[in-house]
Motif scaffolding. Structure first.
Motif, PDB file in Angstrom:
ATOM      1  N   PHE A  56      -6.234   0.376   4.249  1.00 54.51           N
ATOM      2  CA  PHE A  56      -5.301   0.927   3.260  1.00 54.51           C
ATOM      3  C   PHE A  56      -4.509   2.065   3.916  1.00 54.51           C
ATOM      4  N   GLY A  96      -8.993  -0.720   1.642  1.00 58.93           N
ATOM      5  CA  GLY A  96      -8.036  -1.809   1.608  1.00 58.93           C
ATOM      6  C   GLY A  96      -8.609  -3.075   1.010  1.00 58.93           C
ATOM      7  N   ARG A 131      -5.860   5.422  -5.834  1.00 56.87           N
ATOM      8  CA  ARG A 131      -5.446   4.421  -4.831  1.00 56.87           C
ATOM      9  C   ARG A 131      -4.141   3.771  -5.299  1.00 56.87           C
ATOM     10  N   TYR A 139       0.848  -1.188   0.000  1.00 55.31           N
ATOM     11  CA  TYR A 139       0.000   0.000   0.000  1.00 55.31           C
ATOM     12  C   TYR A 139       0.891   1.249   0.000  1.00 55.31           C
TER      13      TYR A 139
END
Length: 710
Positions: A667, A635, A695, A624
């Motif tokens: 996340f 996440g 992301r 991440y």
């Protein structure tokens, strides 16, 4: 009236002769002076004054006040004291033998004519007695102590202080009518003034590797150990010099702690030192004190062996990492046979200590056991299997029948045979006996022999020093990480990269113009997952980024694509992967695999249903890479099929309705989610509904190249 046993008197005398033991009274000089002035007391008895008379050293005593120091453990101050108009007893009572405590309190009541000032530490001490007991024999709170004082004194002032309490009292036996004490003005800081330098034993200071070190050398033997160290132990000194800074070091049979001190000072190691012999243990603690290492090096008066004696006595209940995790370790020893303890009957195993939470798995282990090395290793079999333990130094007398057993045991646990091994050092009976030092290193660069890694990243240069440093840091994080087993094995590792390196990763993450939809790479159908944009780790793909970005990610790939990195995760999940490997090896002679990585940016509306990854995946890594925790809820989730018999070796992405979400791995920045691919490793990402989402993550996989995958 007996106040102290002869055995304990000798013990206390030895402790007072070393380091800064018994100096707590230094900080109370102004407090006592204020009480003396307010009462007009003209005599002061310092009860338990210690060898340094610490209170007197920080007390500008008026000329009209007569001072007397009393301490039965110090010959110069052991004469029976006279009553005094003011008696101090500072951090003494917790050290009194419990069966003599009432006698000591009665004695204080007789001597205080009329006033007293007492402080009591209610928690564990940082020092231990030679028989293993904590130096604070009574560790009780204020409510336990108050009734005992009230039987003998009128309590005038009671005030809590850090780690205990202070009281001002008037003896019920006194008819002296001095003015009452004024307000109790305690120190505003808990930091004790440093005691004046007055060496109580011979010390030797040496400069080593740019550091000034101090060792207690009370006799010719200890002085010789220091002076001949460079010639007597060059391999050990170099081994310590090569330690990764900040590592965990277990020094089994530490003797007087020379190597513990060296590792702690020069490599900033967290050290766990074990020395069962009483005099050596006392010197060990003195050396730690002389180098200000009390909190960095934890010393244990224990034998490390392959068995445990005296039952479960040695298992502490506090978890590793807590400030006092070793301090309550010997709380029950006073109920055992002291003679047996002095004879070295206390032993435990490394595995038992780790399992109990007393110590973590070390990165480095030194064993100098005078013939007990194999027993120490046999009691550490679980630790030897943990990749966190990277190197073991064994010092022994050769030849020895145990040495071949040591080599075989460590070889089975993944440690390479030392390069300086000479056959005659071990089993040749005609070879003269000598001291030999052997260093066993975990063969991380050699994954299981049936796995062959194939590199595919042509531009990757040789690993740089920085790349190796990052990889060493990451290895430690991975080795220390726990494996979660529900609903399938996976690990979540925070701070997986050094923080400065993580900031470089963020700074070099590709811009949107360098990324392209996953469907354009040929990895999925053209219109699939349009919200996922990627850069593959290939020469052509990286060429779309700036030169500085290319340079950074090429260096990154040089260690991420290495056998060393990939082999670590094969070892981490070897128990899970083993059956799969066996099935493949039944058809093909070797398992072949390589790394397969891509940089990813997912946008709004991205989702991927529960799946177990493609059949050729072996281990998956999801790094991440957000700047902050604002996308915490985005996440990857782990799932369990509602049908308990449902399995899938890969391919389709399933509907969420057929699964129960077990957990979502938030996340968060600098976090790694990693797991071995199995028929039950269902994971996915629920649809991102937030607008304007980017992301970022790095996905890497160990990809099987065999025709048979499972």
């Amino acid at each position: 009236m007996t106040l102290i046993s002869e055995e304990y008197r000798q013990e206390q005398a030895a402790l007072h002769a070393v380091g800064n033991y018994g100096t707590a009274a230094l900080m109370y000089g102004h407090t006592v002076l204020g009480l003396l002035k307010s009462t007009g007391a003209r005599s002061l008895l310092d009860y338990g004054c210690g060898s340094k008379q610490s209170l007197l050293q920080n007390l500008n005593l008026p000329i009209e006040v007569v001072y007397e120091g009393y301490d039965p453990a110090i010959p110069d101050f052991s004469s029976a004291p006279c009553p005094a108009e003011f008696v101090t007893c500072i951090d003494v009572l917790e050290h009194i033998e419990p069966h003599f405590l009432d006698n000591v309190l009665d004695h204080l009541a007789e001597l205080a004519d009329p006033y007293g000032f007492f402080t009591v530490h209610t928690g564990p001490a940082l020092k231990f007695l030679s028989d293993g007991r904590n130096a604070h024999l009574t560790q009780k709170g204020l409510q336990w102590w108050l009734p005992r004082f009230q039987q003998r004194f009128e309590l005038l002032t009671t005030q809590t202080i850090p780690n205990g309490f202070a009281i001002v009292v008037r003896s019920l036996q006194s008819d002296n009518h001095l003015p009452p004490p004024g307000p109790l003005k305690l120190p505003t800081t808990t930091q004790q003034p440093k005691p004046p330098k007055s060496p109580v034993r011979t010390q030797t200071s040496v400069k080593y590797a740019g550091f000034q070190l101090t060792f207690q050398t009370p006799n010719a033997i200890t002085a010789q150990q220091i002076s001949t160290l460079p010639s007597d132990a060059p391999e050990t000194l170099q081994w310590i010099a090569d330690m990764t800074p900040g590592s965990l070091f277990l020094d089994a049979r530490a003797n007087t702690g020379i190597f513990s001190v060296l590792a702690a000072v020069t490599r900033e190691a967290k050290v766990f030192s074990f020395e069962p012999e009483a005099q050596n243990f006392a010197l060990l603690n003195a050396n730690l004190s002389a180098n200000h290492l009390e909190g960095q090096v934890l010393a244990y008066p224990l034998f490390l062996s392959s068995n445990i004696q005296l039952g479960q006595l040695l298992v502490p209940k506090t978890s590793a990492g807590e400030a006092g995790h070793c301090l309550g370790m010997f709380a029950n020893l006073e109920t055992e046979d002291p003679a047996a303890l002095r004879q070295g009957a206390i032993s435990t195993t490394i595995d038992q200590l780790i399992e109990s939470g007393a110590i973590p798995t070390p990165n480095y282990l030194r064993i100098d056991g005078n013939g007990l090395q194999i027993k120490v290793l046999e009691g550490a079999r679980k630790a030897l299997a943990n990749p966190a333990l990277r190197e073991i130094l064994v010092r022994h007398q050769a030849p020895s029948s145990d040495q071949q057993a040591i080599i075989e045991l460590l070889g089975k646990c993944g440690f390479s045979t030392p390069s300086n091994l000479q056959a005659g050092d071990f089993i040749s009976p005609e070879h003269p006996k000598k001291t030999s030092t052997l260093i066993f290193k975990r063969a991380l660069e050699a994954p299981p022999k049936w796995v062959e890694f194939t590199k595919q990243f042509r531009l990757a240069p040789a690993p740089t020093a920085r790349g190796r440093a990052v990889m060493e840091y990451l290895f430690q994080r991975v080795a220390d990480a726990a494996v979660i087993t529900d609903p399938y094995p996976y690990a979540v590792i925070d701070h997986v990269f050094p923080e400065d390196y993580y900031q470089e990763i963020l700074a070099n993450f590709p811009t949107e113009t360098s990324l392209r939809p996953l469907g354009e790479t040929g990895r999925v159908t053209e219109n699939a997952y349009k919200e996922r944009h990627v850069v593959l780790f290939t020469d052509e793909e990286l060429a779309r980024m700036s030169i500085s970005q290319q340079t950074f990610w090429q260096e990154f790939a040089s260690w991420m694509y290495s056998d060393l990195f990939l082999g670590l995760f094969v070892l981490k999940f070897q128990r899970v992967l083993g059956p799969r490997f066996e099935r493949i090896l039944a058809v093909e002679p070797t398992i072949k695999a390589r790394s397969d990585a891509l940089l990813v940016n997912d946008h709004t509306s991205y989702a991927i249903g529960p799946h177990t990854d493609a059949p050729h995946r072996l281990v998956t890594f999801l790094f991440y890479l957000p700047h902050d925790d604002s996308m915490r809820e985005l996440g990857t989730s782990v799932f369990r099929p509602k049908d308990p018999n449902f399995v899938c070796w890969g391919g389709p992405h399933h509907n969420f309705d057929a699964f129960t979400k077990v957990a979502t791995v938030d996340f968060l920045p600098n976090r790694l989610l990693t797991f071995p691919k199995t028929e039950r490793s269902f994971h996915g990402v629920e649809k991102i509904t937030r607008e304007n989402i980017n992301r970022p993550l790095l996905i890497n996989n160990i990809r099987l190249l065999n025709s048979v995958t499972h």
